[in-house]
Scaffold this motif. Structure first.
Motif, PDB file in Angstrom:
ATOM      1  N   GLY A  35       0.814  -1.209   0.000  1.00 24.92           N
ATOM      2  CA  GLY A  35       0.000   0.000   0.000  1.00 24.92           C
ATOM      3  C   GLY A  35       0.846   1.256   0.000  1.00 24.92           C
ATOM      4  N   PRO A  37       3.589   4.008  -1.457  1.00 24.03           N
ATOM      5  CA  PRO A  37       4.021   4.517  -2.765  1.00 24.03           C
ATOM      6  C   PRO A  37       5.499   4.236  -2.986  1.00 24.03           C
ATOM      7  N   THR A 141       2.448   1.712  -6.598  1.00 19.86           N
ATOM      8  CA  THR A 141       2.190   1.220  -5.241  1.00 19.86           C
ATOM      9  C   THR A 141       2.659  -0.226  -5.122  1.00 19.86           C
ATOM     10  N   THR A 143       2.553  -3.969  -3.730  1.00 20.37           N
ATOM     11  CA  THR A 143       1.430  -4.834  -3.374  1.00 20.37           C
ATOM     12  C   THR A 143       1.752  -5.751  -2.200  1.00 20.37           C
ATOM     13  N   CYS A 250      -3.844   1.959   0.600  1.00 22.94           N
ATOM     14  CA  CYS A 250      -3.067   2.915  -0.193  1.00 22.94           C
ATOM     15  C   CYS A 250      -2.713   4.118   0.667  1.00 22.94           C
ATOM     16  N   VAL A 256      -0.389   5.120   4.927  1.00 22.51           N
ATOM     17  CA  VAL A 256      -1.111   3.937   4.449  1.00 22.51           C
ATOM     18  C   VAL A 256      -2.351   3.724   5.306  1.00 22.51           C
ATOM     19  N   MET A 297      -2.215   4.534  -7.967  1.00 17.49           N
ATOM     20  CA  MET A 297      -2.778   3.575  -7.016  1.00 17.49           C
ATOM     21  C   MET A 297      -2.657   2.139  -7.512  1.00 17.49           C
ATOM     22  N   SER A 300      -2.253  -1.242  -5.342  1.00 19.84           N
ATOM     23  CA  SER A 300      -2.850  -1.205  -4.006  1.00 19.84           C
ATOM     24  C   SER A 300      -3.462  -2.555  -3.678  1.00 19.84           C
TER      25      SER A 300
END
Length: 336
Positions: A35, A37, A141, A143, A250, A256, A297, A300
């Motif tokens: 989540g 960046p 992002t 995972t 995210c 987050v 995003m 995410s």
């Protein structure tokens, strides 16, 4: 102190994966959901051809020597006897040529071909008349992280914006980043996340080793800089996933957080692997912040029933509250 600190960190990391999984679970995979960046930088495997152009010679006439000889999406890997890995190599090789005709060594659709083309003697030096690129950068992002420090991100591959071809990469790196601004999505105009990425050695988080249709994959070196103390959870099998309530993780707010969504469709036979789930954002906080799903995003994590079921991959252009996702198992095929 260094040895003790390293031991404590490794002990903490291992403890994240020691949660006992139920015997009823189809998959024994345990993953730490992401989540966060990430900044992305990738170097292509060879120099990618974007297209050709006409070049003006010293005498004033123009010609386009590479037209119908090279194709957009080709990778130049050599000129005559000189290897080419990036644009600097290509420029150096062109400059050193004395003949008016050269042999380009290309990789085209996983095959290697040689083609002959002319060099144009332009006012500012010799030219091939070919537009090229050798790198790509952006924001996405992460995972998941597995017990071997392997990560998956994005849920879809990175494509060249000019040719739409999946980039063939030589190497890549992940960097720390922070979200500075959110452009809210609306009908017909996808929004986006904007962040600051400083591409230096201090900010490197890990390496990118694969760019695939199901995402980017590699190894995290600085786990402590990206993942805080979080509980590892099981990875769901596709048959576990169902329509209904779920959450995504995210960092659009600057940290987050989990936001409510609804999985509205599960397609076990989808033509595109990164469009097997259809989701709709129902969380008013996220809708207020972003309008729904925005660029950046992608990746995410989607969590349902305490399991990591997949990742966000695309937004519906005409409805930013809706989008697609990918099964987590289709991402796990690329880590081992």
């Amino acid at each position: 102190m260094l040895t003790g600190g390293g031991y404590c960190f490794l002990e903490w990391k291992q403890s994240l994966f020691e949660r006992e999984a139920s015997t009823s679970e189809v998959s024994d995979d345990l993953l730490i959901p992401g989540g966060m960046p990430i900044g992305i930088y990738m170097e292509t495997d060879g120099v990618m051809v974007l297209g050709t152009e006409a070049v003006e010679e010293k005498g004033g006439t123009t010609q386009e020597p590479a037209k119908n000889i090279v194709k957009a999406g080709d990778y130049i890997v050599g000129i005559n006897d000189e290897a080419v890995t990036d644009k600097k190599d290509l420029q150096r090789a062109v400059k050193s040529q004395e003949a008016q005709e050269v042999v380009l060594h290309l990789r085209r659709n996983e095959e290697y071909v040689d083609v002959k083309t002319k060099l144009v003697d332009a006012r500012d030096g010799k030219k091939l008349g070919i537009w090229v690129k050798d790198d790509e950068q952006g924001l996405g992002t992460v995972t998941f992280l597995d017990s071997k420090s392997r990560f998956g991100a994005l849920g879809h591959g990175i494509r060249d914006t000019d040719t739409s071809e999946l980039l063939e990469i030589r190497e890549g790196r992940l960097y720390t980043t922070s979200i500075q601004e959110i452009k809210k999505g609306k009908s017909g105009e996808p929004g986006g996340m904007e962040g600051i990425i400083v591409y230096n050695n201090y900010n490197i988080l890990g390496t990118i080793e694969q760019n695939t249709e199901s995402g980017i994959f590699g190894t995290i070196d600085r786990i402590d800089a990206l993942f805080s103390e979080q509980e590892a959870i099981p990875a769901a099998a596709p048959s576990d996933v169902h329509t209904g309530e779920a959450v995504i993780r995210c960092a659009v707010s600057g940290k987050v957080e989990e936001y409510k969504i609804r999985i509205t469709k599960v397609d076990l036979n989808a033509h595109e692997k990164n469009k097997t789930l259809v989701i709709e954002v129902t969380d008013e906080r996220l809708l207020e912040l972003t309008g729904g799903i925005v660029q950046g995003m992608s990746g995410s994590p989607i969590i349902q029933d305490g399991k990591l079921v997949g990742a966000v991959t695309h937004v519906f252009v005409q409805n930013a509250a809706k989008g697609y996702g990918i099964f987590i198992q289709d991402m796990l095929k690329y880590v081992g």
